[in-house]
Design a protein around this motif. Structure first.
Motif, PDB file in Angstrom:
ATOM      1  N   THR A 139       0.827  -1.203   0.000  1.00  0.00           N
ATOM      2  CA  THR A 139       0.000   0.000   0.000  1.00  0.00           C
ATOM      3  C   THR A 139       0.861   1.252   0.000  1.00  0.00           C
ATOM      4  OG1 THR A 139      -1.760  -1.164   1.208  1.00  0.00           O
ATOM      5  CG2 THR A 139      -1.806   1.240   1.237  1.00  0.00           C
ATOM      6  N   GLU A 140       1.927   1.261   0.794  1.00  0.00           N
ATOM      7  CA  GLU A 140       2.838   2.406   0.836  1.00  0.00           C
ATOM      8  C   GLU A 140       3.466   2.660  -0.537  1.00  0.00           C
ATOM      9  OE1 GLU A 140       5.693   1.687   3.854  1.00  0.00           O
ATOM     10  OE2 GLU A 140       4.268   1.863   5.515  1.00  0.00           O
ATOM     11  N   LYS A 143       0.830   4.070  -2.951  1.00  0.00           N
ATOM     12  CA  LYS A 143       0.541   5.479  -2.643  1.00  0.00           C
ATOM     13  C   LYS A 143       1.648   6.383  -3.158  1.00  0.00           C
ATOM     14  CE  LYS A 143      -2.404   4.883   1.445  1.00  0.00           C
ATOM     15  NZ  LYS A 143      -2.513   5.111   2.905  1.00  0.00           N
ATOM     16  N   TYR A 144       2.885   5.948  -2.978  1.00  0.00           N
ATOM     17  CA  TYR A 144       4.015   6.737  -3.457  1.00  0.00           C
ATOM     18  C   TYR A 144       3.984   6.868  -4.975  1.00  0.00           C
ATOM     19  CZ  TYR A 144       8.806   7.841  -4.791  1.00  0.00           C
ATOM     20  OH  TYR A 144       9.913   8.400  -5.380  1.00  0.00           O
ATOM     21  N   ARG A 146       1.382   6.657  -6.858  1.00  0.00           N
ATOM     22  CA  ARG A 146       0.238   7.490  -7.234  1.00  0.00           C
ATOM     23  C   ARG A 146       0.574   8.972  -7.072  1.00  0.00           C
ATOM     24  NH1 ARG A 146      -5.888   7.196  -4.620  1.00  0.00           N
ATOM     25  NH2 ARG A 146      -6.768   8.933  -5.832  1.00  0.00           N
ATOM     26  N   ARG A 147       1.225   9.331  -5.938  1.00  0.00           N
ATOM     27  CA  ARG A 147       1.610  10.723  -5.733  1.00  0.00           C
ATOM     28  C   ARG A 147       2.588  11.191  -6.812  1.00  0.00           C
ATOM     29  NH1 ARG A 147       1.827   9.080  -0.191  1.00  0.00           N
ATOM     30  NH2 ARG A 147       4.095   8.824  -0.383  1.00  0.00           N
ATOM     31  N   GLU A 150       0.558  11.760 -10.021  1.00  0.00           N
ATOM     32  CA  GLU A 150      -0.244  12.978  -9.918  1.00  0.00           C
ATOM     33  C   GLU A 150       0.633  14.209 -10.067  1.00  0.00           C
ATOM     34  OE1 GLU A 150      -2.165  12.566  -6.172  1.00  0.00           O
ATOM     35  OE2 GLU A 150      -3.805  11.306  -6.942  1.00  0.00           O
TER      36      GLU A 150
END
Length: 207
Positions: A139-140, A143-144, A146-147, A150
């Protein structure tokens, strides 16, 4: 070109030291086995790594080889009591090593049929905990990523906005007759304006 001479000294990197130990230990045991077969010799090798883990090789019975060594050396290296202590420690370490190997094989799903219910419960709890840690780490990472994606999208949108503004500015200059540079660096003059007389009939009169 030949290989350079390797300096024999302690390897500071823990990972490199473990890899080197594993390779050299395998080579040492292989040579010991070869000499025992080729020369019909009794060979025993005992190795402890930096963490105290035992690795051993014996062409026959380790205990018998150790007894032969004690009798043949004649130097009183150890008495019977010390020998028993050493053999006891050797057996304990060997059993511990076998248990660790068995536990490792169970983690990979092998030999689980030999486990008792309590052992299966313990193994299941460990696997559940390990799976939880793996999911959290996954998950970490997601998320990284994805950031990061973005952030790239925002950067591209900002560049697009700047290009649109520049394009609109250039179109306004062309509309109001300002000089505009072409791709070759040459300037195009603004379109000429002609003024028509408001009373054309006055041009031919004598006044």
């Amino acid at each position: 070109m030949g290989r350079g001479k390797i300096e024999i000294k302690r390897i500071e990197s823990t990972t490199n030291r473990q890899v080197t130990f594993s390779k050299r230990r395998s080579g040492l045991f292989k040579k010991a086995k070869e000499i025992s077969i080729l020369c019909a010799s009794d060979v025993a090798v005992i190795v402890f790594n930096s963490t105290g883990r035992l690795f051993d090789f014996a062409s026959s019975s380790m205990k018998r080889i150790l007894e032969r060594y004690r009798n043949a050396s004649g130097r009183g290296v150890w008495n019977n009591e010390y020998e028993q202590q050493m053999l006891s420690q050797f057996r304990n370490l060997k059993k511990e090593n076998e248990d660790l190997q068995k536990e490792l094989s169970c983690v990979t799903g092998e030999n689980v049929e030999t486990l008792a219910p309590k052992q299966l419960d313990y193994l299941e709890e460990n696997l559940v905990l390990a799976a939880k840690k793996v999911r959290e780490r996954k998950t970490e990472v997601l998320k990284y990523e994805r950031r990061k994606t973005e952030s790239k999208v925002i950067g591209l949108q900002q560049k697009q906005s700047i290009l649109m503004e520049l394009l609109a500015h250039a179109e306004n200059h062309e509309e109001y007759g300002f000089t505009v540079s072409n791709s070759e660096g040459q300037t195009t003059p603004p379109p000429a304006f002609r003024v028509q007389p408001s009373q054309p009939n006055l041009q031919g009169s004598g006044h």
